[in-house]
Design a protein around this motif. Sequence first.
Motif, PDB file in Angstrom:
ATOM      1  N   LYS A 121       0.843  -1.192   0.000  1.00 34.37           N
ATOM      2  CA  LYS A 121       0.000   0.000   0.000  1.00 34.37           C
ATOM      3  C   LYS A 121       0.876   1.237   0.000  1.00 34.37           C
ATOM      4  O   LYS A 121       1.968   1.236   0.568  1.00 34.37           O
ATOM      5  CB  LYS A 121      -0.910   0.023   1.226  1.00 34.37           C
ATOM      6  CG  LYS A 121      -1.993  -1.019   1.189  1.00 34.37           C
ATOM      7  CD  LYS A 121      -2.929  -0.829   2.351  1.00 34.37           C
ATOM      8  CE  LYS A 121      -4.074  -1.818   2.265  1.00 34.37           C
ATOM      9  NZ  LYS A 121      -5.037  -1.617   3.339  1.00 34.37           N
ATOM     10  N   ARG A 122       0.364   2.303  -0.610  1.00 40.02           N
ATOM     11  CA  ARG A 122       1.105   3.558  -0.637  1.00 40.02           C
ATOM     12  C   ARG A 122       1.197   4.143   0.772  1.00 40.02           C
ATOM     13  O   ARG A 122       0.286   3.975   1.568  1.00 40.02           O
ATOM     14  CB  ARG A 122       0.409   4.555  -1.565  1.00 40.02           C
ATOM     15  CG  ARG A 122       0.464   4.097  -3.030  1.00 40.02           C
ATOM     16  CD  ARG A 122      -0.126   5.111  -3.934  1.00 40.02           C
ATOM     17  NE  ARG A 122       0.713   6.304  -3.911  1.00 40.02           N
ATOM     18  CZ  ARG A 122       0.342   7.467  -4.404  1.00 40.02           C
ATOM     19  NH1 ARG A 122      -0.845   7.617  -4.936  1.00 40.02           N
ATOM     20  NH2 ARG A 122       1.151   8.498  -4.372  1.00 40.02           N
ATOM     21  N   PRO A 123       2.290   4.844   1.050  1.00 41.38           N
ATOM     22  CA  PRO A 123       2.451   5.391   2.400  1.00 41.38           C
ATOM     23  C   PRO A 123       1.563   6.609   2.610  1.00 41.38           C
ATOM     24  O   PRO A 123       1.224   7.320   1.667  1.00 41.38           O
ATOM     25  CB  PRO A 123       3.921   5.791   2.433  1.00 41.38           C
ATOM     26  CG  PRO A 123       4.246   6.114   1.016  1.00 41.38           C
ATOM     27  CD  PRO A 123       3.435   5.140   0.201  1.00 41.38           C
ATOM     28  N   PRO A 124       1.184   6.885   3.855  1.00 44.52           N
ATOM     29  CA  PRO A 124       0.349   8.056   4.128  1.00 44.52           C
ATOM     30  C   PRO A 124       1.170   9.345   4.054  1.00 44.52           C
ATOM     31  O   PRO A 124       2.377   9.338   4.300  1.00 44.52           O
ATOM     32  CB  PRO A 124      -0.144   7.813   5.548  1.00 44.52           C
ATOM     33  CG  PRO A 124       0.889   6.937   6.163  1.00 44.52           C
ATOM     34  CD  PRO A 124       1.422   6.090   5.048  1.00 44.52           C
ATOM     35  N   SER A 125       0.511  10.427   3.730  1.00 44.75           N
ATOM     36  CA  SER A 125       1.166  11.731   3.731  1.00 44.75           C
ATOM     37  C   SER A 125       1.346  12.196   5.171  1.00 44.75           C
ATOM     38  O   SER A 125       0.846  11.578   6.107  1.00 44.75           O
ATOM     39  CB  SER A 125       0.321  12.738   2.954  1.00 44.75           C
ATOM     40  OG  SER A 125      -0.890  12.972   3.642  1.00 44.75           O
ATOM     41  N   ALA A 126       2.048  13.313   5.335  1.00 43.03           N
ATOM     42  CA  ALA A 126       2.299  13.837   6.681  1.00 43.03           C
ATOM     43  C   ALA A 126       0.980  14.159   7.385  1.00 43.03           C
ATOM     44  O   ALA A 126       0.844  13.930   8.594  1.00 43.03           O
ATOM     45  CB  ALA A 126       3.175  15.081   6.601  1.00 43.03           C
ATOM     46  N   PHE A 127       0.003  14.656   6.641  1.00 46.63           N
ATOM     47  CA  PHE A 127      -1.289  14.971   7.256  1.00 46.63           C
ATOM     48  C   PHE A 127      -1.966  13.716   7.791  1.00 46.63           C
ATOM     49  O   PHE A 127      -2.537  13.719   8.876  1.00 46.63           O
ATOM     50  CB  PHE A 127      -2.212  15.680   6.250  1.00 46.63           C
ATOM     51  CG  PHE A 127      -3.594  15.895   6.786  1.00 46.63           C
ATOM     52  CD1 PHE A 127      -3.833  16.849   7.758  1.00 46.63           C
ATOM     53  CD2 PHE A 127      -4.659  15.133   6.339  1.00 46.63           C
ATOM     54  CE1 PHE A 127      -5.113  17.047   8.279  1.00 46.63           C
ATOM     55  CE2 PHE A 127      -5.934  15.325   6.834  1.00 46.63           C
ATOM     56  CZ  PHE A 127      -6.163  16.287   7.806  1.00 46.63           C
ATOM     57  N   PHE A 128      -1.905  12.620   7.051  1.00 49.43           N
ATOM     58  CA  PHE A 128      -2.553  11.394   7.515  1.00 49.43           C
ATOM     59  C   PHE A 128      -1.811  10.770   8.692  1.00 49.43           C
ATOM     60  O   PHE A 128      -2.429  10.124   9.542  1.00 49.43           O
ATOM     61  CB  PHE A 128      -2.726  10.396   6.367  1.00 49.43           C
ATOM     62  CG  PHE A 128      -3.887  10.746   5.490  1.00 49.43           C
ATOM     63  CD1 PHE A 128      -5.168  10.423   5.870  1.00 49.43           C
ATOM     64  CD2 PHE A 128      -3.697  11.417   4.296  1.00 49.43           C
ATOM     65  CE1 PHE A 128      -6.255  10.761   5.075  1.00 49.43           C
ATOM     66  CE2 PHE A 128      -4.777  11.764   3.502  1.00 49.43           C
ATOM     67  CZ  PHE A 128      -6.052  11.438   3.887  1.00 49.43           C
ATOM     68  N   VAL A 129      -0.495  10.964   8.760  1.00 53.52           N
ATOM     69  CA  VAL A 129       0.245  10.524   9.944  1.00 53.52           C
ATOM     70  C   VAL A 129      -0.222  11.339  11.148  1.00 53.52           C
ATOM     71  O   VAL A 129      -0.457  10.801  12.231  1.00 53.52           O
ATOM     72  CB  VAL A 129       1.766  10.677   9.727  1.00 53.52           C
ATOM     73  CG1 VAL A 129       2.530  10.352  11.007  1.00 53.52           C
ATOM     74  CG2 VAL A 129       2.233   9.771   8.595  1.00 53.52           C
ATOM     75  N   PHE A 130      -0.372  12.652  10.947  1.00 51.48           N
ATOM     76  CA  PHE A 130      -0.901  13.533  11.995  1.00 51.48           C
ATOM     77  C   PHE A 130      -2.315  13.111  12.389  1.00 51.48           C
ATOM     78  O   PHE A 130      -2.679  13.083  13.563  1.00 51.48           O
ATOM     79  CB  PHE A 130      -0.884  14.984  11.501  1.00 51.48           C
ATOM     80  CG  PHE A 130      -1.804  15.905  12.245  1.00 51.48           C
ATOM     81  CD1 PHE A 130      -1.484  16.348  13.518  1.00 51.48           C
ATOM     82  CD2 PHE A 130      -3.003  16.321  11.684  1.00 51.48           C
ATOM     83  CE1 PHE A 130      -2.339  17.199  14.212  1.00 51.48           C
ATOM     84  CE2 PHE A 130      -3.852  17.163  12.360  1.00 51.48           C
ATOM     85  CZ  PHE A 130      -3.524  17.607  13.639  1.00 51.48           C
ATOM     86  N   LEU A 131      -3.128  12.766  11.398  1.00 49.92           N
ATOM     87  CA  LEU A 131      -4.522  12.412  11.637  1.00 49.92           C
ATOM     88  C   LEU A 131      -4.653  11.177  12.526  1.00 49.92           C
ATOM     89  O   LEU A 131      -5.587  11.079  13.325  1.00 49.92           O
ATOM     90  CB  LEU A 131      -5.235  12.190  10.291  1.00 49.92           C
ATOM     91  CG  LEU A 131      -6.734  12.028  10.322  1.00 49.92           C
ATOM     92  CD1 LEU A 131      -7.393  13.274  10.896  1.00 49.92           C
ATOM     93  CD2 LEU A 131      -7.267  11.772   8.919  1.00 49.92           C
ATOM     94  N   GLU A 132      -3.709  10.223  12.389  1.00 50.82           N
ATOM     95  CA  GLU A 132      -3.739   9.035  13.244  1.00 50.82           C
ATOM     96  C   GLU A 132      -3.677   9.430  14.720  1.00 50.82           C
ATOM     97  O   GLU A 132      -4.448   8.931  15.540  1.00 50.82           O
ATOM     98  CB  GLU A 132      -2.563   8.115  12.910  1.00 50.82           C
ATOM     99  CG  GLU A 132      -2.650   7.458  11.560  1.00 50.82           C
ATOM    100  CD  GLU A 132      -1.383   6.718  11.180  1.00 50.82           C
ATOM    101  OE1 GLU A 132      -0.408   6.709  11.979  1.00 50.82           O
ATOM    102  OE2 GLU A 132      -1.348   6.155  10.086  1.00 50.82           O
TER     103      GLU A 132
END
Length: 139
Positions: A36-47
Motif C-alpha cells: 500500500k502507498r504510504p500516508p502523507s504527513a497529514f494522515f500521519v498527523f490524523l492518526e
Amino acid sequence: MKGGESKAEATSTDSRLKTRGRKPGKKTKKDPNQPKRPPSAFFVFLEDFRKEFNLANPNNKSVATVGKAAGAKWKSMTEDDKAPYVAKAESRKTEYLKTMQQYNMKLASGTNRGEEDDSDKSKSEVDEAGSDEEEEGDD
C-alpha cells in the motif's frame, strides 16, 4: 430534436460517449500482494489527532467532524509543529520504496500476480525444504 439534430445523430453521439475510454467489464484487477502507498504527513498527523479527539469527544460519531477539526488544526500548525509528522511520513515513504522495489523484482523474476506466496517462510527455509525433498527422492 433541439439544435437541428436528428434523432439518429443524437443516439450516435451517445453511443460514442459510452464506448470512449475503457471497455465495460474489462476492469483490471489489483494485485492483493502489492504494498500500500504510504500516508502523507497529514494522515500521519490524523492518526494521532483522531485518538486525542475521540478521548476529548467520546459522544462524537461523525467522521466529517473529526476531519474538519483535524484540517483546521493542521492549517494552524507551524512548520516546526509539523516536522515530526513530516519525518515519519518520509521514513514510511522510504520503507514503501524499498518494499516496492522488492515487489517489482519479484514480478520481474516471474512470480505470477495472483499466485499465493509462502511469505511466512524466508527464502532460505523454502530452499532448504526443496533440497530436502530432492535428497529423499535420490535414494
